[in-house]
Design an enzyme around this catalytic site. Structure first.
Site, mmCIF file in Angstrom:
data_model
loop_
_atom_site.group_PDB
_atom_site.id
_atom_site.type_symbol
_atom_site.label_atom_id
_atom_site.label_comp_id
_atom_site.label_asym_id
_atom_site.label_seq_id
_atom_site.Cartn_x
_atom_site.Cartn_y
_atom_site.Cartn_z
ATOM 1 N N SER A 247 0.847 -1.194 0.000
ATOM 2 C CA SER A 247 0.000 0.000 0.000
ATOM 3 C C SER A 247 0.873 1.230 0.000
ATOM 4 O O SER A 247 1.833 1.321 -0.737
ATOM 5 C CB SER A 247 -0.940 -0.039 1.192
ATOM 6 O OG SER A 247 -0.176 -0.224 2.359
ATOM 7 N N LYS A 248 0.555 2.156 0.874
ATOM 8 C CA LYS A 248 1.254 3.433 0.831
ATOM 9 C C LYS A 248 2.665 3.373 1.382
ATOM 10 O O LYS A 248 3.544 4.103 0.952
ATOM 11 C CB LYS A 248 0.448 4.472 1.627
ATOM 12 C CG LYS A 248 -0.811 4.916 0.903
ATOM 13 C CD LYS A 248 -1.115 6.355 1.248
ATOM 14 C CE LYS A 248 -1.825 7.096 0.139
ATOM 15 N NZ LYS A 248 -3.130 6.615 -0.185
ATOM 16 N N ARG A 249 2.872 2.501 2.363
ATOM 17 C CA ARG A 249 4.196 2.486 2.986
ATOM 18 C C ARG A 249 4.797 1.092 2.967
ATOM 19 O O ARG A 249 4.093 0.101 2.980
ATOM 20 C CB ARG A 249 4.096 2.970 4.435
ATOM 21 C CG ARG A 249 3.843 4.454 4.540
ATOM 22 C CD ARG A 249 3.982 4.928 5.966
ATOM 23 N NE ARG A 249 5.361 4.863 6.441
ATOM 24 C CZ ARG A 249 6.295 5.740 6.151
ATOM 25 N NH1 ARG A 249 6.026 6.756 5.382
ATOM 26 N NH2 ARG A 249 7.515 5.608 6.628
ATOM 27 N N ALA A 255 5.832 4.283 -0.456
ATOM 28 C CA ALA A 255 5.996 3.507 -1.689
ATOM 29 C C ALA A 255 5.793 4.385 -2.927
ATOM 30 O O ALA A 255 5.019 4.070 -3.816
ATOM 31 C CB ALA A 255 5.024 2.336 -1.686
#
Ligand code: GLU
Ligand code: ZN
Length: 470
Positions: A247-249, A255
């Site tokens: 996902s985002k991290r 990311a």
């Protein structure tokens, strides 16, 4: 021989966030496939969602792709500038009976859903407004009623030969009539993408597996409009180390390409890392330049299963490319991460040449190389070698200072080493290195002298002697 169609592929990010590593990986695979086949790689900005799309994200997409070196041949083409084109095709679908206006309110849809669920059916749009004639619909629209455009789904099986996944079968009866536009001026993704892929002569749609479910919808629209079907290649998902969807991290990182850049990763390291997220070269070699990747790339070696984001591997590539890079180019990149005095100093490249062996990230340079630009403060006690004492260190430093003052040319290292071999290497070289670096760990004394120059080195040794005699 019949003309083979020129390969044309696209990366089609939505500017609703910073460029994600997953999208960058998709961009890379599109790029490689295009270049391998002497085709075109096109950048299309899918900014139909007016609320979520932002110019700054489009800028980030452009910057990040440039930083990676994934040069596109056409674009950026913005969907927000093509409203008239989509309108034309929406009208065509309406007139051909492939689409219709749906006036159902949120509450209506909710009620339909509930009744389907209680009857044990999987929920999908009921087709309630299918029977509203175009005339009637236009009257209602004229009187200010809200409506969306739905696609009339034909129930059938669709077989897709996906380049990565092989044969994939879809049953469109599960889809329900989906919304293709919120109004004539607000087309939605599945519809706009089909129109653009057709108008831009896209031959291969290469994208993440998360879009596999959109494929039957897009094929139905293509068929209704009489468009050719493109080839499809759905790339494996990128997974976090715990095998959840990335996902985002991931670990300490966001990311996104911007975050990797700020973290001190080299573009070639990121590219090489992305290359191996789902593609396997089939032998031991792992380090590939972009040109080599173009030559070697082959969809046969793209895996179906998810590809795990392994930060260790990314770090390994980064150290590798920091060591391999042309020094001038590396210096330009590293300059962004250091104070101006460092960047402007004539010692910069020499220091980098020495320190790059120990750098994992470009951001490491500032700390590692600080000693060249300014001698850190240190206590006299640091100057003493294990088995020896500070006084002896002082004696050796006096001697070495003498040698340094006398040797103007290249003879310095040889003469100091001669003395060190006679007196004990640790006893002589340890205090010299600490005098020059102020640190317990640093590059060797002659490397430091090479960077800071003889005069500065003499000054530092004198300072050490002063510390000892205090
Ligand atoms: N806008 C879509 C995305 O960002 C593109 C999907 C596609 O390639 O068709 O995921
Ligand atoms: Zn309806």
């Amino acid at each position: 021989m019949a003309d083979k169609k020129k390969v044309r592929v696209r990366i089609a990010p939505s500017p609703t966030g910073l460029l994600h590593v997953g999208t960058a990986r998709t961009a890379l695979f599109n790029y490689l496939f295009a270049k391998k086949n002497n085709g075109d790689f096109i950048l299309r900005i899918e900014d139909t969602d007016k609320e979520r799309s932002e110019k700054k994200y489009e800028e980030d997409i452009v910057e990040s792709l440039k930083w990676l070196g994934l040069a596109w041949d056409e674009g950026p083409v913005r969907q927000s500038e093509r409203t008239e084109v989509y309108k034309k095709y929406l009208e065509k679908l309406l007139e051909g009976g492939h689409a219709y206006w749906c006036f159902c309110t949120k509450d209506d849809l909710e009620a339909q859903r509930e009744s389907q669920m209680t009857n044990g059916h999987a929920p999908k749009y009921s087709g309630h407004c299918r029977e509203v004639s175009l005339d009637e619909a236009e009257k209602r629209l004229g009187s200010g009623k809200d409506a969306v455009l739905r696609f009339k789904v034909q129930e059938k099986e669709i077989l897709v030969k996906d380049v990565v996944r092989g044969k994939v079968q879809f049953d469109t009866s599960l889809l329900g009539d989906f919304v293709i536009a919120k109004s004539f001026d607000e087309p939605l993704y599945n519809f706009a993408a089909v129109i653009d892929d057709h108008e831009m002569n896209i031959t291969h749609v290469i994208r993440g597996e998360d879009h596999l479910a959109n494929t039957p919808k897009q094929i139905l629209i293509q068929e209704a409009l009489g468009f050719d079907r493109s080839e499809y290649a759905h790339l494996p998902l990128i997974l976090a180390p715990d095998k959840s969807k990335l996902s985002k991290r991931v670990g300490d990182l966001d990311a996104t390409i911007q975050s990797l850049k700020k973290h001190g990763y080299m573009p070639e390291a990121v590219l090489n890392f992305l290359l191996l997220l789902g593609w396997n070269p089939g032998d031991e070699k792992e380090a590939f330049s972009l040109e080599e990747s173009v030559k070697k790339f082959d969809f046969k070696k793209v895996q179906k299963g998810g590809a795990i984001f392994n930060e260790e591997k990314l770090n390994w590539f980064n150290s590798h490319y920091i060591r391999e890079a042309d020094i001038g180019r590396l210096a330009n990149m590293a300059k962004e991460f250091v104070p101006k005095e460092f960047a402007d100093s004539s010692m910069f490249e020499k220091a980098l040449e020495i320190e790059r062996e120990r750098m994992k990230w470009l951001t490491d340079f500032e700390e590692l190389a600080g000693l060249f630009f300014k001698l850190p403060d240190y206590p006299a006690s640091k100057l003493k070698w294990k088995t020896s004492d500070v006084k002896t260190a002082g004696k050796h430093l006096e001697k070495v200072l003498g040698i340094m003052e006398e040797s103007l040319g290249n003879g310095l290292e040889g003469r100091v080493m001669e003395y060190a071999d006679a007196e004990g290497r640790g006893d002589v070289l340890w205090p010299l290195r600490v005098a020059l670096s102020g640190q317990e760990k640093s590059p060797g004394p002659f490397e430091i002298i090479e960077v800071i120059g003889r005069e500065e080195a003499i000054g530092r040794v004198k300072e050490a002697i002063k510390k000892i005699s205090k």
